[in-house]
Scaffold this motif. Structure first.
Motif, short mmCIF file in Angstrom:
data_model
loop_
_atom_site.label_atom_id
_atom_site.label_comp_id
_atom_site.label_asym_id
_atom_site.label_seq_id
_atom_site.Cartn_x
_atom_site.Cartn_y
_atom_site.Cartn_z
N ALA A 194 0.89 -1.41 0.02
CA ALA A 194 0.05 -0.26 0.56
C ALA A 194 0.46 1.53 -0.09
CB ALA A 194 -0.77 -0.04 1.08
N ALA A 195 1.64 0.89 0.92
CA ALA A 195 2.37 2.57 0.71
C ALA A 195 3.92 2.47 -0.34
CB ALA A 195 3.72 1.98 1.93
N ALA A 196 3.84 1.80 -0.98
CA ALA A 196 4.73 1.54 -2.43
C ALA A 196 3.61 2.08 -3.45
CB ALA A 196 5.28 0.34 -2.79
N VAL A 197 1.98 2.18 -2.94
CA VAL A 197 1.50 2.90 -4.42
C VAL A 197 1.25 4.38 -3.81
CG1 VAL A 197 -0.43 2.38 -5.31
CG2 VAL A 197 0.94 0.36 -4.80
N ILE A 198 0.84 4.53 -2.78
CA ILE A 198 0.50 5.91 -2.05
C ILE A 198 1.59 6.44 -1.93
CG2 ILE A 198 -0.48 7.05 -0.59
CD1 ILE A 198 -1.88 4.34 0.47
N GLY A 199 2.66 6.15 -2.12
CA GLY A 199 3.80 7.45 -2.16
C GLY A 199 4.31 7.95 -3.14
N PRO A 200 4.60 7.18 -4.38
CA PRO A 200 4.67 7.38 -5.67
C PRO A 200 3.55 8.59 -6.57
CG PRO A 200 5.22 5.28 -5.75
CD PRO A 200 4.17 5.84 -4.46
N ILE A 201 2.25 8.16 -5.45
CA ILE A 201 1.26 9.42 -6.80
C ILE A 201 0.73 10.15 -5.28
CG2 ILE A 201 0.23 7.34 -7.77
CD1 ILE A 201 -1.97 7.14 -5.66
#
Length: 381
Positions: free
Chosen positions: A102-109
């Motif tokens: 979840a962090a890997a998805v939310i972080g960049p966007i």
């Protein structure tokens, strides 16, 4: 373009330029913000699932270190044992994995939003061009990344040293505790130390995010000539012109509707036309057509007039004449002065009657309104 024309890029990027850059996959991103999200997700996972993972790992170690001789000698049993251990290990770590994903998805966007562009996946010769690579190595962006890397190393290293010095007594006390107590205490120390070191990344992210936004905007800035060319190309498209005309009509229509409640009378052809008239006696000018419409718009004008108690008078011939001879905001034509004056006089008499200041006027019929033949409009038109 700026180099060719000698102009400086002083203009903020237009919406079209931002949209085109986004379609190419060019959006502001911050690696430090993504790293910070991942670190804190790991810390949160450790707090939430830490004890569960430690207990599961202890159980796995016992399970794998207590094999009997018959099991070790049987390859099929060892395979079953291995698969069982893998499943148990994954099940104990699924919460940690979920938070990290979840962090890997939310972080960049978190900066720039979600964006997928096929153009960004297309191969480009500049990516494998040695000269372009050397240019990137000695660019301002490369220098910035180097400084950020050094700052991260120094900051996180300083925090790590401080945390080790602070926790030195507790670390030394682990040797005096039982194995289970020492493991639980060690995990607790590791989690809190990791949290403090991760917090140091917040400072890096707070500097990097505004810098990335600034760099992105500066990169997309335009010269004055580029802005003019874009406006010329954009407004030249038929669909854009049509959209602009539609928006202009909608704005004009909304403005007309706002004027209807201020009208003195609405003259209608009940099935087709409505014309709202206002006369300012203090100025002494000719009456003004504040709003007009046909069909659906005419019906809307009548509805607004009824809602605000504006008198409505049915006079098909006069409504047609006014509709075809005037535009919104224009004065009534000279040839229709007398016709409109008759209507306004009747409306004023009717208003005085409603205020009980005068007798009820005689109804104004279509035949009473004088309209010049030159201004009459055939009903079929």
């Amino acid at each position: 373009m700026a180099e060719e024309t000698g102009q400086e890029k002083t203009e903020e990027p237009t919406a079209k330029r931002l949209r085109d850059a986004r379609e190419k996959g060019d959006v502001p991103r911050s690696k430090e913000l993504t790293t910070t999200f991942l670190l804190f997700a790991a810390v949160a996972a450790a707090f939430i699932f830490g004890s569960q993972v430690v207990n599961a790992m202890v159980g796995l170690m016992r399970f794998n270190l207590s094999l009997d001789k018959a099991t070790i000698a049987d390859p099929s049993q060892m395979i079953i044992h291995f698969v069982s251990s893998m499943i148990d290990g994954f099940l104990s770590l699924w919460g940690l994995f979920a938070l990290l994903v979840a962090a890997a998805v939310i972080g960049p966007i978190a900066l720039g939003g979600w964006n997928f562009s096929g153009q960004a996946l297309q191969p480009k010769g500049s990516r494998i061009n040695p000269l372009s690579g050397i240019k990137r190595m000695f660019s301002l962006n490369a220098l910035t990344e180097l400084l950020k890397g050094m700052a991260k190393f120094l900051l996180v290293g300083a925090v790590a040293v401080g945390v080790l010095l602070w926790d030195r007594p507790e670390i030394a006390s682990l040797a005096k505790q039982s194995v289970n107590q020492a493991m639980a205490h060690a995990v607790d120390i590791i989690i809190w130390s990791f949290l403090l070191m991760s917090a140091a990344m917040i400072l890096i992210a707070l500097v990097d995010v505004p810098f990335q936004i600034y760099s992105y905007t500066k990169k997309l800035k335009m010269t004055l000539q580029e802005v003019k060319d874009e406006m010329k190309n954009t407004e030249g498209k038929p669909e854009v012109k049509g959209r602009i005309r539609q928006m202009q009509r909608e704005i004009s229509r909304r403005r007309m509707m706002k004027e209807v409640p201020e009208a003195d009378v609405v003259i209608t052809n009940p099935t087709h036309y409505s014309v709202a008239i206002r006369y300012d006696q203090s100025r002494g000018n000719a009456p003004i057509v504040v709003s007009k419409g046909a069909d659906f718009l005419a019906l809307k004008i009548r509805e607004i007039a009824e809602e605000h108690e504006v008198p409505i008078l049915a006079s098909p011939a006069l409504a047609r004449a006014l509709y075809h001879a005037t535009e919104e905001g224009q004065e009534v034509p000279l040839g229709l002065y007398k016709s409109v004056a008759q209507v306004l006089a009747y409306v004023y008499q009717l208003r005085r009657y409603r205020q009980r200041l005068d007798e009820k006027p005689e109804p104004l019929s279509e035949e009473d309104i004088e309209i010049p033949e030159a201004l009459r409009v055939d009903p079929d038109e």
